[in-house]
Write a protein that holds these residues in place. Structure first.
Motif, PDB file in Angstrom:
ATOM      1  N   UNK A 190     -19.372  66.073   7.643  1.00  0.00           N
ATOM      2  CA  UNK A 190     -19.369  64.962   8.507  1.00  0.00           C
ATOM      3  C   UNK A 190     -18.080  64.989   9.484  1.00  0.00           C
ATOM      4  N   UNK A 191     -17.140  65.067   8.665  1.00  0.00           N
ATOM      5  CA  UNK A 191     -15.721  65.168   9.344  1.00  0.00           C
ATOM      6  C   UNK A 191     -15.724  66.245  10.343  1.00  0.00           C
ATOM      7  N   UNK A 192     -16.148  67.574   9.790  1.00  0.00           N
ATOM      8  CA  UNK A 192     -16.128  68.757  10.893  1.00  0.00           C
ATOM      9  C   UNK A 192     -17.112  68.351  12.161  1.00  0.00           C
ATOM     10  N   UNK A 193     -18.251  67.585  11.755  1.00  0.00           N
ATOM     11  CA  UNK A 193     -19.023  67.290  12.932  1.00  0.00           C
ATOM     12  C   UNK A 193     -18.346  66.470  14.026  1.00  0.00           C
ATOM     13  N   UNK A 194     -17.531  65.441  13.363  1.00  0.00           N
ATOM     14  CA  UNK A 194     -16.762  64.437  14.262  1.00  0.00           C
ATOM     15  C   UNK A 194     -15.870  65.259  15.230  1.00  0.00           C
ATOM     16  N   UNK A 195     -15.092  66.267  14.491  1.00  0.00           N
ATOM     17  CA  UNK A 195     -13.918  66.924  15.128  1.00  0.00           C
ATOM     18  C   UNK A 195     -14.866  67.863  16.105  1.00  0.00           C
ATOM     19  N   UNK A 196     -15.835  68.633  15.946  1.00  0.00           N
ATOM     20  CA  UNK A 196     -16.291  69.322  16.857  1.00  0.00           C
ATOM     21  C   UNK A 196     -16.932  68.822  18.017  1.00  0.00           C
ATOM     22  N   UNK A 197     -17.880  67.803  17.899  1.00  0.00           N
ATOM     23  CA  UNK A 197     -18.515  67.001  18.830  1.00  0.00           C
ATOM     24  C   UNK A 197     -17.396  66.123  19.998  1.00  0.00           C
ATOM     25  N   UNK A 198     -16.269  65.878  19.365  1.00  0.00           N
ATOM     26  CA  UNK A 198     -15.482  65.014  19.911  1.00  0.00           C
ATOM     27  C   UNK A 198     -14.699  66.220  20.898  1.00  0.00           C
ATOM     28  N   UNK A 199     -14.458  67.274  20.457  1.00  0.00           N
ATOM     29  CA  UNK A 199     -13.797  68.606  21.062  1.00  0.00           C
ATOM     30  C   UNK A 199     -14.667  68.645  22.111  1.00  0.00           C
TER      31      UNK A 199
END
Length: 161
Positions: A75-84
């Protein structure tokens, strides 16, 4: 971009934000409760009650926590990737959070899982003579991991605001 697509994208990000914060917050709370309340309470019990309780807790959490850790990291990685993807720049605090979740998971596999496996495998009627040494070792590693997880959670909260 069309207004419906923007609305849907924002809605999905809001759901992801809430899910990431809830899953991570509950996990950190659980780990903190173990470090601050559960294990210190177990230490005050007589050996005949302490060891079987510690073994039972190790079995339950040894089953649940790997899934919970992986879900939190993803979930944290998804936050990072989608915001990027949305902004074309990497959020340093989200990258730090994801890195710390991963570090805590690797640390768990190296330092805590072997001790946990040993604890849960003990015959509760005849534990090894040095069983408390293993419990203290696990508790020390767990406190370090909990500190890292708490910092990772803080970074996640800052990163999703």
């Amino acid at each position: 971009m069309q207004p419906q697509v923007l609305f849907l994208e924002e809605f999905i990000m809001e759901i992801l934000d809430v899910a990431a914060m809830m899953v991570a917050g509950l996990m950190v709370g659980c780990e903190l409760a173990i470090a601050v309340f559960i294990h210190p309470t177990l230490d005050k019990l007589p050996d005949g009650a302490h060891q079987p309780a510690a073994s039972a807790i190790a079995r339950v959490l040894g089953t649940v926590m790997p899934f919970w850790y992986n879900l939190t990291f993803l979930l944290t990685l998804a936050e990072l990737v989608l915001r990027w993807h949305q902004t074309a720049h990497v959020s340093i605090v989200l990258a730090a959070s994801a890195s710390l979740w991963m570090l805590a998971s690797v640390y768990s596999l190296i330092a805590l899982v072997p001790v946990n496996n040993r604890i849960q495998s003990w015959d509760t009627s005849a534990p090894p003579a040095d069983w408390k040494k293993y419990r203290r070792t696990w508790d020390m590693h767990h406190r370090w991991r909990t500190a890292v997880l708490t910092i990772a959670f803080g970074f996640l909260l800052v990163g999703v605001r």
